[in-house]
Motif scaffolding. Structure first.
Motif, PDB file in Angstrom:
ATOM      1  N   LEU A   4       0.860  -1.171   0.000  1.00 58.29           N
ATOM      2  CA  LEU A   4       0.000   0.000   0.000  1.00 58.29           C
ATOM      3  C   LEU A   4       0.899   1.225   0.000  1.00 58.29           C
ATOM      4  O   LEU A   4       1.870   1.282   0.773  1.00 58.29           O
ATOM      5  CB  LEU A   4      -0.893   0.027   1.241  1.00 58.29           C
ATOM      6  CG  LEU A   4      -1.935  -1.082   1.364  1.00 58.29           C
ATOM      7  CD1 LEU A   4      -2.565  -1.038   2.763  1.00 58.29           C
ATOM      8  CD2 LEU A   4      -2.988  -0.949   0.292  1.00 58.29           C
ATOM      9  N   VAL A   5       0.569   2.193  -0.810  1.00 57.98           N
ATOM     10  CA  VAL A   5       1.368   3.414  -0.891  1.00 57.98           C
ATOM     11  C   VAL A   5       0.453   4.617  -0.728  1.00 57.98           C
ATOM     12  O   VAL A   5      -0.477   4.816  -1.521  1.00 57.98           O
ATOM     13  CB  VAL A   5       2.126   3.512  -2.224  1.00 57.98           C
ATOM     14  CG1 VAL A   5       2.905   4.827  -2.279  1.00 57.98           C
ATOM     15  CG2 VAL A   5       3.067   2.320  -2.393  1.00 57.98           C
ATOM     16  N   GLU A   6       0.724   5.411   0.313  1.00 55.72           N
ATOM     17  CA  GLU A   6      -0.059   6.627   0.552  1.00 55.72           C
ATOM     18  C   GLU A   6       0.599   7.823  -0.137  1.00 55.72           C
ATOM     19  O   GLU A   6       1.820   7.855  -0.312  1.00 55.72           O
ATOM     20  CB  GLU A   6      -0.165   6.930   2.050  1.00 55.72           C
ATOM     21  CG  GLU A   6      -0.802   5.846   2.877  1.00 55.72           C
ATOM     22  CD  GLU A   6       0.215   4.920   3.502  1.00 55.72           C
ATOM     23  OE1 GLU A   6      -0.112   4.284   4.528  1.00 55.72           O
ATOM     24  OE2 GLU A   6       1.338   4.819   2.974  1.00 55.72           O
ATOM     25  N   SER A   7      -0.223   8.785  -0.478  1.00 58.68           N
ATOM     26  CA  SER A   7       0.268  10.040  -1.034  1.00 58.68           C
ATOM     27  C   SER A   7      -0.741  11.137  -0.749  1.00 58.68           C
ATOM     28  O   SER A   7      -1.869  10.852  -0.315  1.00 58.68           O
ATOM     29  CB  SER A   7       0.508   9.906  -2.541  1.00 58.68           C
ATOM     30  OG  SER A   7      -0.699   9.584  -3.214  1.00 58.68           O
ATOM     31  N   GLY A   8      -0.324  12.366  -0.985  1.00 57.03           N
ATOM     32  CA  GLY A   8      -1.242  13.486  -0.843  1.00 57.03           C
ATOM     33  C   GLY A   8      -1.066  14.318   0.409  1.00 57.03           C
ATOM     34  O   GLY A   8      -1.755  15.327   0.586  1.00 57.03           O
ATOM     35  N   GLY A   9      -0.159  13.918   1.276  1.00 58.64           N
ATOM     36  CA  GLY A   9       0.084  14.713   2.467  1.00 58.64           C
ATOM     37  C   GLY A   9       0.811  16.005   2.145  1.00 58.64           C
ATOM     38  O   GLY A   9       1.237  16.234   1.014  1.00 58.64           O
ATOM     39  N   GLY A  10       0.931  16.848   3.151  1.00 55.93           N
ATOM     40  CA  GLY A  10       1.632  18.108   2.960  1.00 55.93           C
ATOM     41  C   GLY A  10       1.337  19.075   4.073  1.00 55.93           C
ATOM     42  O   GLY A  10       0.775  18.715   5.115  1.00 55.93           O
ATOM     43  N   GLN A 105       3.407   3.062   4.249  1.00 55.00           N
ATOM     44  CA  GLN A 105       4.517   3.698   4.949  1.00 55.00           C
ATOM     45  C   GLN A 105       4.103   5.014   5.620  1.00 55.00           C
ATOM     46  O   GLN A 105       4.831   5.517   6.482  1.00 55.00           O
ATOM     47  CB  GLN A 105       5.673   3.956   3.976  1.00 55.00           C
ATOM     48  CG  GLN A 105       5.563   5.225   3.144  1.00 55.00           C
ATOM     49  CD  GLN A 105       4.478   5.171   2.098  1.00 55.00           C
ATOM     50  OE1 GLN A 105       3.923   4.120   1.795  1.00 55.00           O
ATOM     51  NE2 GLN A 105       4.182   6.329   1.509  1.00 55.00           N
ATOM     52  N   GLY A 106       2.977   5.539   5.213  1.00 54.03           N
ATOM     53  CA  GLY A 106       2.469   6.759   5.826  1.00 54.03           C
ATOM     54  C   GLY A 106       2.795   8.006   5.027  1.00 54.03           C
ATOM     55  O   GLY A 106       3.762   8.038   4.260  1.00 54.03           O
TER      56      GLY A 106
END
Length: 113
Positions: A4-10, A105-106
């Protein structure tokens, strides 16, 4: 590779919005419920939201009315739309498929002016 791969944080100002994505590879996400967790510095990991295979969604009280979890099976992904963000939402956000003990991974979300 099963992952699983998260994205979109900031970094976002209070009151702002972010949309997190959780993309699966190596397996079909549509067969499983998916949960989002977060962990702030110095705090325990906290369950945030979950979505079932039939798109029933649940939320922790502190994000109800502000966060929306959704899924797109065609894209093998789950999303967390976060609106009206508060400083207390600052944390590392991770998605998980608990039935298979798969964690991403967060992605870091920082809410600050």
């Amino acid at each position: 590779q099963v992952q699983l791969v998260e994205s979109g944080g900031g970094l976002v100002q209070p009151g702002g919005s972010l949309r997190l994505s959780c993309a699966a590879s190596g397996f079909s996400l549509s067969d499983y419920g998916v949960t989002w967790y977060r962990q702030a510095p110095g705090k325990q990991r906290e369950w945030v939201a979950g979505i079932s295979t039939t798109t029933v969604s649940t939320y922790t009280d502190s994000v109800k009315g502000r966060f929306t979890i959704s899924r797109d099976n065609a894209k093998n992904s789950v999303y967390l739309q976060m609106n009206n963000l508060e400083s207390e939402d600052t944390a590392v956000y991770s998605c998980a498929v608990l039935r298979r003990k798969i964690w991403g991974q967060g992605t870091q979300v920082t809410v600050s002016s």
